[in-house]
Design an enzyme around this catalytic site. Structure first.
Site, mmCIF file in Angstrom:
data_model
loop_
_atom_site.group_PDB
_atom_site.id
_atom_site.type_symbol
_atom_site.label_atom_id
_atom_site.label_comp_id
_atom_site.label_asym_id
_atom_site.label_seq_id
_atom_site.Cartn_x
_atom_site.Cartn_y
_atom_site.Cartn_z
ATOM 1 N N LYS A 92 1.008 -1.202 0.020
ATOM 2 C CA LYS A 92 -0.070 -0.086 0.050
ATOM 3 C C LYS A 92 0.854 1.162 -0.124
ATOM 4 O O LYS A 92 2.036 1.137 0.658
ATOM 5 C CB LYS A 92 -0.923 -0.114 1.418
ATOM 6 C CG LYS A 92 -2.260 0.963 1.125
ATOM 7 C CD LYS A 92 -3.175 -0.132 0.421
ATOM 8 C CE LYS A 92 -4.787 0.648 0.547
ATOM 9 N NZ LYS A 92 -5.736 -0.082 0.049
ATOM 10 N N GLY A 195 -24.266 3.789 -3.162
ATOM 11 C CA GLY A 195 -23.409 4.587 -3.877
ATOM 12 C C GLY A 195 -22.949 3.756 -4.783
ATOM 13 O O GLY A 195 -23.683 2.951 -5.361
ATOM 14 N N TYR A 199 -25.329 0.803 -5.111
ATOM 15 C CA TYR A 199 -26.427 0.528 -6.214
ATOM 16 C C TYR A 199 -26.191 -0.732 -7.232
ATOM 17 O O TYR A 199 -27.255 -1.430 -7.541
ATOM 18 C CB TYR A 199 -26.261 1.970 -6.903
ATOM 19 C CG TYR A 199 -27.013 1.769 -8.368
ATOM 20 C CD1 TYR A 199 -28.513 2.139 -7.989
ATOM 21 C CD2 TYR A 199 -26.677 1.798 -9.399
ATOM 22 C CE1 TYR A 199 -29.204 2.060 -9.422
ATOM 23 C CE2 TYR A 199 -27.381 1.675 -10.520
ATOM 24 C CZ TYR A 199 -28.469 1.953 -10.488
ATOM 25 O OH TYR A 199 -29.412 1.794 -11.429
HETATM 26 P P1 NAD Z 1 -19.656 5.448 -2.710
HETATM 27 O O1 NAD Z 1 -19.028 6.798 -1.872
HETATM 28 O O2 NAD Z 1 -19.784 5.607 -3.938
HETATM 29 O O3 NAD Z 1 -20.952 5.036 -1.942
HETATM 30 C C1 NAD Z 1 -21.036 5.040 -0.459
HETATM 31 C C2 NAD Z 1 -22.421 5.595 -0.319
HETATM 32 O O4 NAD Z 1 -22.770 5.363 0.961
HETATM 33 C C3 NAD Z 1 -22.516 6.934 -0.738
HETATM 34 O O5 NAD Z 1 -23.993 6.841 -1.558
HETATM 35 C C4 NAD Z 1 -22.960 7.680 0.600
HETATM 36 O O6 NAD Z 1 -24.090 8.714 0.440
HETATM 37 C C5 NAD Z 1 -23.460 6.389 1.517
HETATM 38 N N1 NAD Z 1 -23.306 6.847 2.911
HETATM 39 C C6 NAD Z 1 -22.267 7.704 3.609
HETATM 40 N N2 NAD Z 1 -22.694 7.418 5.031
HETATM 41 C C7 NAD Z 1 -23.439 6.810 5.238
HETATM 42 C C8 NAD Z 1 -24.576 6.611 6.451
HETATM 43 N N3 NAD Z 1 -24.002 6.741 7.619
HETATM 44 N N4 NAD Z 1 -25.498 5.700 6.191
HETATM 45 C C9 NAD Z 1 -26.045 5.266 4.890
HETATM 46 N N5 NAD Z 1 -25.299 5.693 3.574
HETATM 47 C C10 NAD Z 1 -24.120 6.315 3.962
HETATM 48 O O7 NAD Z 1 -18.642 4.350 -2.296
HETATM 49 P P2 NAD Z 1 -18.572 3.008 -2.999
HETATM 50 O O8 NAD Z 1 -17.307 2.942 -3.812
HETATM 51 O O9 NAD Z 1 -19.767 2.639 -3.162
HETATM 52 O O10 NAD Z 1 -17.739 2.020 -1.740
HETATM 53 C C11 NAD Z 1 -18.588 1.607 -0.706
HETATM 54 C C12 NAD Z 1 -17.743 0.969 0.394
HETATM 55 O O11 NAD Z 1 -17.124 -0.230 -0.241
HETATM 56 C C13 NAD Z 1 -16.755 1.760 1.066
HETATM 57 O O12 NAD Z 1 -16.339 1.683 2.200
HETATM 58 C C14 NAD Z 1 -15.400 1.564 0.191
HETATM 59 O O13 NAD Z 1 -14.521 1.676 0.919
HETATM 60 C C15 NAD Z 1 -15.647 -0.045 0.074
HETATM 61 N N6 NAD Z 1 -15.097 -0.544 -1.116
HETATM 62 C C16 NAD Z 1 -15.367 -0.179 -2.533
HETATM 63 C C17 NAD Z 1 -14.833 -0.634 -3.297
HETATM 64 C C18 NAD Z 1 -15.074 -0.355 -4.774
HETATM 65 O O14 NAD Z 1 -14.823 -1.000 -5.889
HETATM 66 N N7 NAD Z 1 -15.710 0.976 -5.105
HETATM 67 C C19 NAD Z 1 -13.863 -1.945 -3.355
HETATM 68 C C20 NAD Z 1 -13.503 -2.190 -2.092
HETATM 69 C C21 NAD Z 1 -14.352 -1.732 -0.984
#
Ligand code: NAD
Length: 356
Positions: A92, A195, A199
């Site tokens: 990392k 998100g 979604y």
């Molecule tokens: P994102 O920011 O697109 O979506 C997160 C969503 O959570 C947003 O819509 C936000 O409004 C909502 N949110 C924030 N606080 C909240 C709360 N208290 N209650 C309800 N909803 C809330 O992020 P993402 O890319 O969809 O990732 C989601 C999670 O998965 C993160 O923790 C991220 O670290 C983890 N993750 C993502 C990926 C990836 O490929 N994007 C890979 C591994 C892990």
């Protein structure tokens, strides 16, 4: 991998002691006065292959905080790659976000030169605070980068659809194990955070016949799920108390804690968020309550598999097949946890350590 934060302070405050405690590895530092770059690359393990891990670009209170973060996260990447049988090590990078940012492209180009100097032992990727455009700047200086905007074989810099798929496969595996049901027809899934990943997950499980309840701090995101998938919408902490089969944390870490666990009605937890367990001991608390917890670093491994596939110029099809196999990885963890009477998070860590 979950790591309790109350480790002995003396260990955490001494870099070599902490490195020894985490069974490191290498640490590399770069300072560039022209651009203001202050970066650390932590390579935990190279036993299974080059260390692929994201480049975190956020503000840190101190250099020690940044270095500790890099080390902790690098070890997590070793475990994730190992348990998913990827030919990758664990690494990392963290860059301390300066208060005043100058030329961002030049800044990330210098970081690219730093990555290049490690001759492929570390491969960088997008993480919190860094963007696909930053990866494009890095790619002008080194080949050891992924998550760029370049579309090849159906893969570009967006891992989210792949992570949605890995979480969906995790839900299918947990439903099979706990409820003896193949497929998700009639299964009620409550998703916290719809998100990018949440979604995509809602869409997938809806197509497989599941019913949905969703929550998000952004009302537009929940409305979209209500309109497109007939999802029920709840606000705030009500998502923990939904009478459902599966709770899926897809927003924030540490949401499984002393306050929330007693509220949960779901018998299964499978989500995308990193570090869902506030403490390692919460895995045991969930086990005692009869809740099947799918370790987060397996269920969200679609993101890493995507990054690896893009880097290796593999195809979308191959990446999806690899993600699909996480179903079997999870069933293996669930079986062993049941046989040994141990929490799934500890069993997953032990299985990863056997492969390291
Ligand atoms: P994102 O920011 O697109 O979506 C997160 C969503 O959570 C947003 O819509 C936000 O409004 C909502 N949110 C924030 N606080 C909240 C709360 N208290 N209650 C309800 N909803 C809330 O992020 P993402 O890319 O969809 O990732 C989601 C999670 O998965 C993160 O923790 C991220 O670290 C983890 N993750 C993502 C990926 C990836 O490929 N994007 C890979 C591994 C892990």
């Amino acid at each position: 991998m979950t790591t309790d934060t109350n480790q002995d302070k003396a260990i955490r405050d001494d870099i070599f002691e902490y490195a020894s405690y985490l069974e490191f590895g290498e640490l590399h530092f770069k300072v560039d006065n022209t651009t203001g770059l202050r970066a650390c690359i932590a390579i935990h393990s190279l036993k299974r292959g080059p260390a692929l891990g994201g480049c975190r670009f956020i503000e840190y209170g101190s250099t020690m905080d940044a270095v500790r973060d890099a080390m902790r996260l690098a070890k997590g990447m070793s475990y994730k790659a190992a348990i998913c049988d990827l030919t990758l090590g664990g690494g990392k990078a963290v860059i301390m976000k300066p208060a005043n940012m100058g030329d961002r492209e030049a800044f990330f180009k210098v970081f690219g030169q730093f990555v290049d100097s490690l001759n492929g032992r570390y491969i960088t990727a997008k993480d919190s605070g860094s963007s696909t455009a930053d990866m494009d700047a890095i790619a002008t200086e080194t080949a050891y980068v992924t998550s760029t905007s370049k579309m090849e074989n159906g893969l570009n810099g967006d891992p989210s659809p792949f992570t949605s798929y890995s979480v969906c496969r995790g839900i299918e595996a947990a439903v099979q194990f706990k409820l003896g049901q193949t497929g998700l027809n009639g299964i009620h899934v409550a998703i916290q955070g719809v998100g990018a990943v949440g979604y995509g997950l809602a869409k997938r499980v809806h197509e497989l016949g599941a019913t949905l309840t969703v929550s998000d701090i952004n009302p537009e995101s929940t409305q979209r799920c209500a309109q497109e998938f007939g999802a029920q919408v709840v606000e705030g902490d009500a998502i923990y108390q939904v009478d459902c089969d599966v709770f899926s944390p897809c927003a924030l870490g540490a949401v499984l804690n002393d306050d929330t666990i007693p509220l949960l009605k779901a018998g299964i937890i499978v989500g995308a968020a990193n570090n869902q367990l506030a403490r390692t001991r919460h895995g045991e608390i969930l086990r005692e309550r009869g809740v099947l917890y799918a370790p987060d670093y397996i269920t969200n491994a679609g993101g890493l598999i995507h990054a690896s596939a893009q880097y290796h110029k593999s195809s979308e099809k191959t990446a999806m097949e690899q993600i699909s196999r996480l179903y079997g990885v999870l069933l293996g963890v669930f079986d062993r946890a049941e046989q040994d009477g141990k929490p799934t998070n500890e069993v997953a860590d032990a299985m990863a350590e056997e492969k390291l």
